[in-house]
Every structure is written in structure tokens, then in C-alpha cells.
Design a protein around this motif. Structure first.
Motif, PDB file in Angstrom:
ATOM      1  N   LYS A 109     -10.614 -17.302  22.235  1.00  0.00           N
ATOM      2  CA  LYS A 109     -10.650 -18.396  23.207  1.00  0.00           C
ATOM      3  C   LYS A 109     -11.649 -18.020  24.298  1.00  0.00           C
ATOM      4  N   ILE A 110     -12.591 -18.912  24.544  1.00  0.00           N
ATOM      5  CA  ILE A 110     -13.616 -18.667  25.571  1.00  0.00           C
ATOM      6  C   ILE A 110     -13.397 -19.644  26.723  1.00  0.00           C
ATOM      7  N   LYS A 111     -13.316 -19.128  27.934  1.00  0.00           N
ATOM      8  CA  LYS A 111     -13.169 -19.963  29.124  1.00  0.00           C
ATOM      9  C   LYS A 111     -14.468 -19.979  29.916  1.00  0.00           C
ATOM     10  N   PHE A 112     -14.872 -21.165  30.351  1.00  0.00           N
ATOM     11  CA  PHE A 112     -16.081 -21.343  31.153  1.00  0.00           C
ATOM     12  C   PHE A 112     -15.689 -21.918  32.510  1.00  0.00           C
ATOM     13  N   GLY A 166     -17.211 -11.128  13.521  1.00  0.00           N
ATOM     14  CA  GLY A 166     -16.925  -9.695  13.491  1.00  0.00           C
ATOM     15  C   GLY A 166     -16.071  -9.307  14.676  1.00  0.00           C
ATOM     16  N   ILE A 167     -15.381  -8.176  14.574  1.00  0.00           N
ATOM     17  CA  ILE A 167     -14.432  -7.773  15.604  1.00  0.00           C
ATOM     18  C   ILE A 167     -15.116  -7.462  16.935  1.00  0.00           C
ATOM     19  N   ASP A 168     -16.374  -7.022  16.888  1.00  0.00           N
ATOM     20  CA  ASP A 168     -17.086  -6.696  18.125  1.00  0.00           C
ATOM     21  C   ASP A 168     -18.218  -7.678  18.415  1.00  0.00           C
ATOM     22  N   ALA A 169     -18.074  -8.886  17.927  1.00  0.00           N
ATOM     23  CA  ALA A 169     -19.145  -9.891  18.028  1.00  0.00           C
ATOM     24  C   ALA A 169     -19.518 -10.254  19.463  1.00  0.00           C
ATOM     25  N   ILE A 170     -18.590 -10.061  20.408  1.00  0.00           N
ATOM     26  CA  ILE A 170     -18.881 -10.487  21.782  1.00  0.00           C
ATOM     27  C   ILE A 170     -19.196  -9.309  22.706  1.00  0.00           C
ATOM     28  N   LYS A 171     -19.584  -8.186  22.134  1.00  0.00           N
ATOM     29  CA  LYS A 171     -20.097  -7.101  22.963  1.00  0.00           C
ATOM     30  C   LYS A 171     -21.446  -7.518  23.542  1.00  0.00           C
ATOM     31  N   ASP A 172     -21.731  -7.094  24.771  1.00  0.00           N
ATOM     32  CA  ASP A 172     -22.964  -7.501  25.432  1.00  0.00           C
ATOM     33  C   ASP A 172     -24.207  -7.171  24.613  1.00  0.00           C
ATOM     34  N   GLU A 173     -24.178  -6.069  23.884  1.00  0.00           N
ATOM     35  CA  GLU A 173     -25.372  -5.643  23.139  1.00  0.00           C
ATOM     36  C   GLU A 173     -25.753  -6.619  22.029  1.00  0.00           C
ATOM     37  N   TYR A 174     -24.837  -7.518  21.652  1.00  0.00           N
ATOM     38  CA  TYR A 174     -25.131  -8.436  20.561  1.00  0.00           C
ATOM     39  C   TYR A 174     -25.496  -9.841  21.027  1.00  0.00           C
ATOM     40  N   PHE A 175     -25.367 -10.132  22.326  1.00  0.00           N
ATOM     41  CA  PHE A 175     -25.736 -11.447  22.831  1.00  0.00           C
ATOM     42  C   PHE A 175     -27.260 -11.591  22.859  1.00  0.00           C
ATOM     43  N   SER A 176     -27.722 -12.828  22.757  1.00  0.00           N
ATOM     44  CA  SER A 176     -29.159 -13.085  22.896  1.00  0.00           C
ATOM     45  C   SER A 176     -29.562 -12.843  24.341  1.00  0.00           C
ATOM     46  N   SER A 177     -30.842 -12.678  24.587  1.00  0.00           N
ATOM     47  CA  SER A 177     -31.326 -12.439  25.950  1.00  0.00           C
ATOM     48  C   SER A 177     -30.997 -13.631  26.846  1.00  0.00           C
ATOM     49  N   TRP A 178     -31.064 -14.848  26.286  1.00  0.00           N
ATOM     50  CA  TRP A 178     -30.740 -16.047  27.068  1.00  0.00           C
ATOM     51  C   TRP A 178     -29.265 -16.055  27.458  1.00  0.00           C
ATOM     52  N   ALA A 179     -28.374 -15.771  26.494  1.00  0.00           N
ATOM     53  CA  ALA A 179     -26.934 -15.801  26.761  1.00  0.00           C
ATOM     54  C   ALA A 179     -26.544 -14.750  27.795  1.00  0.00           C
ATOM     55  N   LEU A 180     -27.144 -13.581  27.708  1.00  0.00           N
ATOM     56  CA  LEU A 180     -26.845 -12.524  28.682  1.00  0.00           C
ATOM     57  C   LEU A 180     -27.199 -12.964  30.095  1.00  0.00           C
ATOM     58  N   LYS A 181     -28.335 -13.623  30.216  1.00  0.00           N
ATOM     59  CA  LYS A 181     -28.781 -14.091  31.533  1.00  0.00           C
ATOM     60  C   LYS A 181     -27.854 -15.185  32.069  1.00  0.00           C
ATOM     61  N   GLU A 182     -27.469 -16.095  31.189  1.00  0.00           N
ATOM     62  CA  GLU A 182     -26.602 -17.200  31.610  1.00  0.00           C
ATOM     63  C   GLU A 182     -25.195 -16.734  31.940  1.00  0.00           C
ATOM     64  N   LYS A 183     -24.725 -15.695  31.247  1.00  0.00           N
ATOM     65  CA  LYS A 183     -23.373 -15.174  31.512  1.00  0.00           C
ATOM     66  C   LYS A 183     -23.211 -14.695  32.949  1.00  0.00           C
ATOM     67  N   GLU A 184     -24.294 -14.246  33.554  1.00  0.00           N
ATOM     68  CA  GLU A 184     -24.243 -13.757  34.926  1.00  0.00           C
ATOM     69  C   GLU A 184     -24.063 -14.889  35.940  1.00  0.00           C
ATOM     70  N   PHE A 187     -22.234 -17.659  35.492  1.00  0.00           N
ATOM     71  CA  PHE A 187     -20.952 -18.359  35.390  1.00  0.00           C
ATOM     72  C   PHE A 187     -19.812 -17.364  35.161  1.00  0.00           C
ATOM     73  N   ASP A 188     -18.616 -17.858  35.332  1.00  0.00           N
ATOM     74  CA  ASP A 188     -17.420 -17.057  35.057  1.00  0.00           C
ATOM     75  C   ASP A 188     -16.983 -17.365  33.621  1.00  0.00           C
ATOM     76  N   ILE A 189     -17.396 -16.514  32.686  1.00  0.00           N
ATOM     77  CA  ILE A 189     -17.096 -16.724  31.268  1.00  0.00           C
ATOM     78  C   ILE A 189     -16.226 -15.578  30.776  1.00  0.00           C
ATOM     79  N   SER A 190     -15.067 -15.911  30.246  1.00  0.00           N
ATOM     80  CA  SER A 190     -14.142 -14.880  29.777  1.00  0.00           C
ATOM     81  C   SER A 190     -13.783 -15.109  28.308  1.00  0.00           C
ATOM     82  N   PHE A 191     -13.432 -14.032  27.627  1.00  0.00           N
ATOM     83  CA  PHE A 191     -13.112 -14.079  26.197  1.00  0.00           C
ATOM     84  C   PHE A 191     -11.740 -13.449  25.958  1.00  0.00           C
ATOM     85  N   VAL A 192     -10.909 -14.140  25.219  1.00  0.00           N
ATOM     86  CA  VAL A 192      -9.602 -13.602  24.827  1.00  0.00           C
ATOM     87  C   VAL A 192      -9.562 -13.601  23.302  1.00  0.00           C
TER      88      VAL A 192
END
Length: 248
Positions: free
Chosen positions: A5-8, A56-74, A76-81
Motif C-alpha cells: 500500500k502506497i500513501k501519497f 520483488g521483495i526489495d522493489a522499493i529500495k531507493d537504489e532501484y527507483f528511477s532518477s525522476w522518482a527519487l527526485k519526486e519522492k523528496e 512529497f510525503d510518500i510511504s510504503f507498507v
């Protein structure tokens, strides 16, 4: 299945959360090979949430996000459960090194697009991104979507002859694209990659009679790879063409 579950939420007045952003973020995760195609976005009073299935179990580790997604994550308040099921975690390859790979779009017989040739478990696309690039990963995802569309036509018997030919003929536009990507993948990963083609039209009957048939391209006999898909079907390969076929 690995559910997430991803919260934005809005972090500040300068960057307010809206549906177009949430949709783009989800599309980016999909194109990057981190989530499956089907997901649901729900609007609550002051935030959005999305239910997804991770690849994958570690799909939402920062090292696997695209450069755009990493920048946008900063911004907003985005959380993963995450709720991970053990059997799903056991489907991932944990080999320290791999001798080769199978490249397959058949999700009935395999758990992923890239399969380790040693343990026969999936290698999530986001884990090969560093060896390739984001555009290449997206091409793999697009080809998977095309496969699903062609297979759907075949199952529904709509333009079934066209769909059958595209999936089974190594000279079809679809398989030419798949073979090209398979060769590129081999160069990126510096390992042999075998492209799995649906049983050739003129060879389906032979698969039920003997363990070896001829490669539709070079005509040499296929050899048993001593590997099986998740349905326990044998996999035959052509070492010369780097093709693979399921022996039903």
C-alpha cells in the motif's frame, strides 16, 4: 504475491498531491519493473493511496527507483507498507553469480521475464537496471504488454491466426523484436541469454513424440537444457541461435 500500500500526502503548500502526479508515479514504477501492471488508486480526504503488487521483495529500495522518482519522492510525503508472502520471496533468484538466463514472456510457465538459468527463479527487472538502462527496461515491459495482447487475441480466437503466427514464428515482427532485445540483454549482462519462443507452428506435434526437435531457424537438433519450468515441462534449447522451447 507481494502486496504493497502506497500513501501519497502533501508535504508543503508548494507541492500539492494530485491525481496526475500519483498516476505518473505509478506508471514510472511499472515502467521501471518494480510493480505489476494492475494497480488501484483511491482518493481519500486529503491524500491518495494505491494498492499494488511488487515484482520483488526489495522493489522499493531507493537504489532501484528511477532518477525522476527519487527526485519526486523528496517533494512529497510518500510511504510504503508491505505485506510479503513467503512463497513469493522464495521465487526470486539469490545466486551470487549466474551462468546464463532465459528471456521469456510466458507468465503461465514462468514467474518473471528474466529467469536465472541456474536456479530457474526470476530476476526482477529493476535488479538488472544498473547493468542496462531505464529505456531498455521499459522496452522489455512494452514487449511483455504486446505478448499479453497477442496471446489474448489467440485465446479469444480474434485474429487467432495472426496472433499464433506472431508468437510462434521466429521471423514475425514480434519475435524479431524479442530476439533483438535478447541479444542486447546478453551484451549488457555478459552472459548467454536464451530467448523462449512459443512452440513453432510446424513442430508442436513433434514435442509430444520425442525429446528433441529441430530449431526452426538453423534446423539443428535442439538439446535438453536439463531445466524445467514451474509446471515441470522440460526446456529444450538451440545453442547456436540461443533459442529456447518448452517441451509440453
Amino acid at each position: 504475491m507481494i502486496l504493497c500500500k502506497i500513501k501519497f500526502k502533501t508535504k508543503n503548500e508548494e507541492n500539492k498531491i494530485d491525481y496526475p502526479f500519483v498516476y505518473l508515479f505509478m506508471q514510472d514504477l511499472y515502467a521501471n519493473g518494480q510493480i505489476d501492471k494492475e494497480y488501484h488508486i483511491i482518493k481519500e480526504n486529503n491524500y491518495y493511496k494505491a494498492y499494488v503488487s511488487l515484482t520483488g521483495i526489495d522493489a522499493i529500495k531507493d537504489e532501484y527507483f528511477s532518477s525522476w522518482a527519487l527526485k519526486e519522492k523528496e517533494k512529497f510525503d510518500i510511504s510504503f507498507v508491505i505485506k510479503a508472502f513467503e512463497d513469493e520471496c522464495n521465487k526470486e533468484c539469490c545466486c551470487e553469480s549466474r551462468s546464463g538466463y532465459f528471456f521469456t514472456l510466458n507468465d503461465l510457465c514462468f514467474d518473471g521475464i528474466i529467469i536465472c538459468k541456474d536456479c530457474m527463479k526470476k530476476v526482477p527487472l529493476y535488479k538488472i537496471k544498473k547493468a542496462t538502462n531505464e529505456d531498455f527496461i521499459f522496452e522489455l515491459v512494452e514487449l511483455k504488454e504486446t505478448y499479453e495482447e497477442l496471446n489474448g487475441l489467440r485465446i479469444k480466437k480474434l485474429y487467432s491466426e495472426f496472433g499464433e503466427n506472431e508468437l510462434k514464428n521466429h521471423l514475425s515482427i514480434f519475435n524479431k523484436k524479442g530476439i533483438t532485445l535478447s541479444k542486447m540483454l546478453s551484451k549488457y549482462l555478459k552472459k548467454d541469454v536464451y530467448y523462449l519462443i512459443n512452440n513453432p507452428t510446424d513442430g508442436v506435434e513433434e514435442f509430444g513424440k520425442k525429446n528433441q526437435v529441430s530449431c526452426p531457424k538453423c534446423k539443428e537438433l535442439l538439446v535438453n537444457s536439463n531445466k524445467k519450468d514451474r509446471l515441470e515441462n522440460k526446456i529444450n534449447i538451440c545453442e547456436k541461435c540461443k533459442f529456447a522451447f518448452i517441451e509440453y
